[in-house]
Motif scaffolding. Sequence first.
Motif, short mmCIF file in Angstrom:
data_model
loop_
_atom_site.label_atom_id
_atom_site.label_comp_id
_atom_site.label_asym_id
_atom_site.label_seq_id
_atom_site.Cartn_x
_atom_site.Cartn_y
_atom_site.Cartn_z
N ILE A 135 0.85 -1.19 0.00
CA ILE A 135 0.00 0.00 0.00
C ILE A 135 0.88 1.24 0.00
N GLU A 136 0.68 2.09 -0.99
CA GLU A 136 1.45 3.33 -1.06
C GLU A 136 0.67 4.43 -0.36
N ILE A 137 1.33 5.09 0.59
CA ILE A 137 0.69 6.19 1.31
C ILE A 137 0.23 7.23 0.30
N VAL B 34 -3.61 7.35 4.90
CA VAL B 34 -3.92 8.58 4.15
C VAL B 34 -3.28 9.80 4.81
N THR B 35 -2.78 10.70 3.99
CA THR B 35 -2.25 11.96 4.50
C THR B 35 -3.10 13.12 3.96
N PRO C 174 -5.25 13.29 14.84
CA PRO C 174 -4.80 14.68 14.77
C PRO C 174 -3.35 14.88 15.21
N ILE C 175 -2.92 14.11 16.21
CA ILE C 175 -1.52 14.24 16.66
C ILE C 175 -0.57 13.78 15.57
N GLY C 176 -0.88 12.64 14.95
CA GLY C 176 -0.02 12.13 13.89
C GLY C 176 -0.01 13.04 12.67
N GLY D 220 4.45 10.55 10.40
CA GLY D 220 3.26 10.96 11.14
C GLY D 220 2.26 9.83 11.28
N LEU D 221 2.11 9.03 10.22
CA LEU D 221 1.21 7.88 10.28
C LEU D 221 1.77 6.78 11.18
N VAL D 222 3.08 6.65 11.20
CA VAL D 222 3.70 5.70 12.14
C VAL D 222 3.35 6.10 13.57
#
Length: 202
Positions: free
Chosen positions: A35-37, A95-96, A151-153, A173-175
């Motif tokens: 899966i590509e972010i 997702v970003t 929200p923090i990530g 951030g997703l990590v």
Amino acid sequence: MKWVCESLDAQTDLGFVIQWMFVTLVGFLVSLIWIEIGERPDLGALEGAIGGLIISLAQWFILKQYISQSWRWIFVHVLIWSVIALTPVGLLGWVTPRTLNLTPRIFYGVIEGIKLGICLSIGQWWVLRTEVFKAWRWMIASVISWGVALPIGWMFGGILRQGTSFFLGDVLGLVLVWTIVAGMTGTALTRLLWYPVRPDDW
């Protein structure tokens, strides 16, 4: 004697949480092979099924020691993540946001995190309801976890991306999102798994 028992319980809880965080993060990182972010329209049901399968399979290695019919955890996550991918909610775990502005990242992160937490917790509750006492508490924990973590990530990823101009900032951030979610849900599970449903509760 009571102090010794409480100390042992604390060690057991901490050990479980660490294991839960480890397998969840490993599952997320392995999912990035397939899966590509990206942004919401870029990810569909196939990516949702793959992501749900990999992460839930990793978590299953821990859950199978504590609940019967733990295979349902895998089935539910593949189904839910596949369906979520087809809705406006999207695969928020991968997702970003399009904007680098931190205010909407935080604001919408809370809203979208709560939505995702609700969607996931319904299916997860179905798995846990016959396994643990007062399983409805899991739904609250899941919603709070995603409502706090997303929200923090997203904010952390936005700050890194602004500072470095690299997309890797959003990936990190997703990590962080998955780390927080795993830590909070792992803690919630320790409160639930040690109190199984009793026959006279039905």
